[in-house]
Structures are given as C-alpha cells and as structure tokens.
Write a protein that holds these residues in place. Structure first.
Motif, PDB file in Angstrom:
ATOM      1  N   UNK A  57      15.415  26.238  19.243  1.00  6.63           N
ATOM      2  CA  UNK A  57      15.800  26.438  17.846  1.00  6.63           C
ATOM      3  C   UNK A  57      16.880  27.496  17.674  1.00  6.63           C
ATOM      4  N   UNK A  58      17.010  28.395  18.629  1.00  5.65           N
ATOM      5  CA  UNK A  58      17.985  29.479  18.522  1.00  5.65           C
ATOM      6  C   UNK A  58      19.224  29.119  19.333  1.00  5.65           C
ATOM      7  N   UNK A  59      20.371  29.151  18.644  1.00  2.77           N
ATOM      8  CA  UNK A  59      21.614  28.729  19.282  1.00  2.77           C
ATOM      9  C   UNK A  59      21.967  29.618  20.468  1.00  2.77           C
ATOM     10  N   UNK A  60      21.827  30.938  20.316  1.00  3.10           N
ATOM     11  CA  UNK A  60      22.190  31.840  21.415  1.00  3.10           C
ATOM     12  C   UNK A  60      21.348  31.576  22.653  1.00  3.10           C
ATOM     13  N   UNK A  85      23.200  21.407  17.933  1.00  2.36           N
ATOM     14  CA  UNK A  85      22.054  21.146  17.058  1.00  2.36           C
ATOM     15  C   UNK A  85      21.305  22.436  16.736  1.00  2.36           C
ATOM     16  N   UNK A  86      21.096  23.258  17.757  1.00  4.29           N
ATOM     17  CA  UNK A  86      20.348  24.503  17.553  1.00  4.29           C
ATOM     18  C   UNK A  86      21.021  25.407  16.528  1.00  4.29           C
ATOM     19  N   UNK A  87      22.354  25.380  16.487  1.00  8.48           N
ATOM     20  CA  UNK A  87      23.062  26.197  15.510  1.00  8.48           C
ATOM     21  C   UNK A  87      22.749  25.781  14.085  1.00  8.48           C
ATOM     22  N   UNK A  88      22.690  24.472  13.838  1.00  7.39           N
ATOM     23  CA  UNK A  88      22.364  23.985  12.497  1.00  7.39           C
ATOM     24  C   UNK A  88      20.914  24.278  12.133  1.00  7.39           C
ATOM     25  N   UNK A 124      24.274  21.112  28.186  1.00  6.86           N
ATOM     26  CA  UNK A 124      24.127  21.924  26.986  1.00  6.86           C
ATOM     27  C   UNK A 124      23.442  21.175  25.861  1.00  6.86           C
ATOM     28  N   UNK A 125      23.660  19.869  25.781  1.00  2.00           N
ATOM     29  CA  UNK A 125      23.044  19.067  24.731  1.00  2.00           C
ATOM     30  C   UNK A 125      21.528  19.025  24.885  1.00  2.00           C
ATOM     31  N   UNK A 126      21.049  18.973  26.117  1.00  2.00           N
ATOM     32  CA  UNK A 126      19.602  19.007  26.338  1.00  2.00           C
ATOM     33  C   UNK A 126      19.018  20.312  25.808  1.00  2.00           C
ATOM     34  N   UNK A 127      19.683  21.413  26.089  1.00  2.00           N
ATOM     35  CA  UNK A 127      19.190  22.712  25.625  1.00  2.00           C
ATOM     36  C   UNK A 127      19.243  22.808  24.104  1.00  2.00           C
ATOM     37  N   UNK A 166      22.899  30.293  26.172  1.00  2.00           N
ATOM     38  CA  UNK A 166      22.701  31.072  27.403  1.00  2.00           C
ATOM     39  C   UNK A 166      21.967  30.246  28.456  1.00  2.00           C
ATOM     40  N   UNK A 167      20.990  29.464  28.022  1.00  3.41           N
ATOM     41  CA  UNK A 167      20.261  28.623  28.970  1.00  3.41           C
ATOM     42  C   UNK A 167      21.169  27.596  29.626  1.00  3.41           C
ATOM     43  N   UNK A 168      22.039  26.967  28.826  1.00  4.50           N
ATOM     44  CA  UNK A 168      22.963  25.960  29.364  1.00  4.50           C
ATOM     45  C   UNK A 168      23.947  26.594  30.339  1.00  4.50           C
TER      46      UNK A 168
END
Length: 261
Positions: free
Chosen positions: A181-184, A94-97, A173-176, A188-190
């Motif tokens: 808003x930032x995919x990177x 989602x963050x990537x979009x 990863x889905x939670x993150x 990294x957090x996930x």
C-alpha cells in the motif's frame, strides 16, 4: 481507449525529456572521453581486475569504442541504471494512488482493475522508446564526430533488445505495487530485488555448481557487451524476458483483482 495510459505518459513527459537529455549529455561525454584516453594502459588495468568484477560489468575489452561504451554506458547506465529506474517507477504505479487515496476514485470509473493496471504499466513503454532512440542517435553521431566507427546494426540491436529487459524490470516493480500500500516501500522493494538479481547473476557467473542460479536474473538474458563487441545475440533470450514479463503482469493482475483496497 488507453486514456489512463495517455494521462500517465503526459504526467511523466517532462521528466522523461529531462532524463533523456541528461543521458545523452553523459553519453556524449563518455564518447569524447574515449578519444583522449590511453586505451592500451586502460585495457591492461581492466584485465587485472577480479573475474567477478569483469563479469559484473561485462568487461571484454575497453580498448575499442564498442567495448568502452558497453562498459561505461550500456552495462552500467542501461542494465543497472535504467533497470533500477523502471523498477522504481513501476513500484509506484498503483501503490502511489492507494497511498494518496486516489484509488477509490479511479475504481469508481467504468474501467476494470485489469485495464487500469495494464494502462499504467503501458505508460512506461514510451519512455523506454524515447531513451533508446535518443541515446542511440547520440552514440552513433558522437562516435562519428571523433573519427571512430561503430556497426549500426549492432548498435540498433543493443537498443532494440534492451526493451524486453527493461519491460521485465518494470514488471517486477508492478508486482510490488499491487502487493503493498505504501509507494516508497514498493519502490524500495522493487529496486532491492532488481539489484539483488543483478548481483546474483554476477556472483554466480563463474561458479560451476551455482551457474544455474543466475538464470533467475533478467540480466542473464541481456548482455550488451556480446551484442556490441561480438555481434552475438539470441532472440530466445528476448523471448524469455518477454515471457517473464507476461507471467509477472498476469500475476500482478490476479493479485490486484483480488485484493481489498
């Protein structure tokens, strides 16, 4: 139905094939390498390692093909490598979009946010299945090729029971991906959390007072060494992983529905 899931799967199809081929080649190399090793010396060296390291990589024995594969392929490549990979991939769903300003367009379609989220998450299931089938077949065939044998039921179980584990890592990863808003940053957090949970389980495994802390880690509920070497497993552990996955996905759904994009 499932148009988004199909589209996302088609986008990552080539990458899935490349990774699957790479893993099968690496797995075949490990099987061949076992055939030329002095397993007795290797076992003596392994047993001299610190208990924390033995626990971290699930080392019970590496003098048998089952024990060797459990360490080199399943505890390292599967539990750690694929766990981090699916957490990382899900972190960009989602963050990537949002970062590429595509979410406004997607949100304008007659598809709910919940459906969009679950379709994107669901697109990770085919790669999980492909990796398991490809590597499982290569393991069985290459082990037979070097004159060894491996229990096909144990091999089937070690792959089948890895699916709930990998789904749980992807759910982290889905939670993150719905929080950031930032995919990177989300990726990294996930990855950081999954790796931290892996270390947490490893460090607290032999600590009497802190053993319960390891229950927070998905790795606590999937042990390839016990399945492949001993043939022991607990379906309740897979149930726990699936429960964790559902809870994380429902939490992600709630966050995604309420957030302003």
């Amino acid at each position: 139905m499932f148009e988004t899931a199909r589209y996302e799967w088609e986008r990552r199809f080539r990458g899935t094939v490349v990774i699957a081929v790479g893993m099968t080649i690496l797995t075949g190399f490990f099987v061949w390498y076992f055939s030329v090793l002095d397993t007795e010396s290797l076992q003596r060296m392994a047993t001299s390692l610190p208990p924390a390291m033995l626990e971290a990589f699930g080392i019970e024995t590496i003098a048998t093909i089952e024990g060797f594969l459990a360490v080199e392929v399943y505890n390292f490549l599967w539990v750690l490598g694929l766990g981090l990979y699916f957490a990382y991939t899900a972190g960009g769903l989602i963050a990537g979009d949002i970062e590429r300003n595509r979410m406004d367009l997607l949100a304008s379609f007659p598809v709910s946010r919940s459906r969009l989220l679950f379709d994107k998450y669901g697109s990770l299931l085919p790669p999980i299945v492909v990796f398991n089938v490809a590597v499982g077949l290569v393991v069985y065939g290459s082990v037979a090729a070097i004159g060894e044998s491996i229990d096909p039921i144990h091999l089937l179980l070690v792959h089948a029971l890895s699916i709930p584990y990998l789904l749980a890592c992807a759910a982290i990863g889905t939670v993150f991906t719905v929080l950031l808003d930032r995919a990177d940053t989300a990726k990294r957090g996930a990855v950081g959390l999954v790796f931290a949970l892996f270390l947490l389980d490893s460090v607290t495994a032999n600590a009497e007072r802190l053993g319960w802390v390891g229950n927070l880690s998905p790795t606590q509920y999937y042990d390839p060494s016990e399945i492949l070497v001993d043939g022991t497993y607990a379906l309740t552990d897979s149930g726990v992983l699936l429960t964790i996955t559902v809870v994380l996905l429902l939490s992600s759904q709630t966050i995604f529905k309420r957030r302003d994009i």
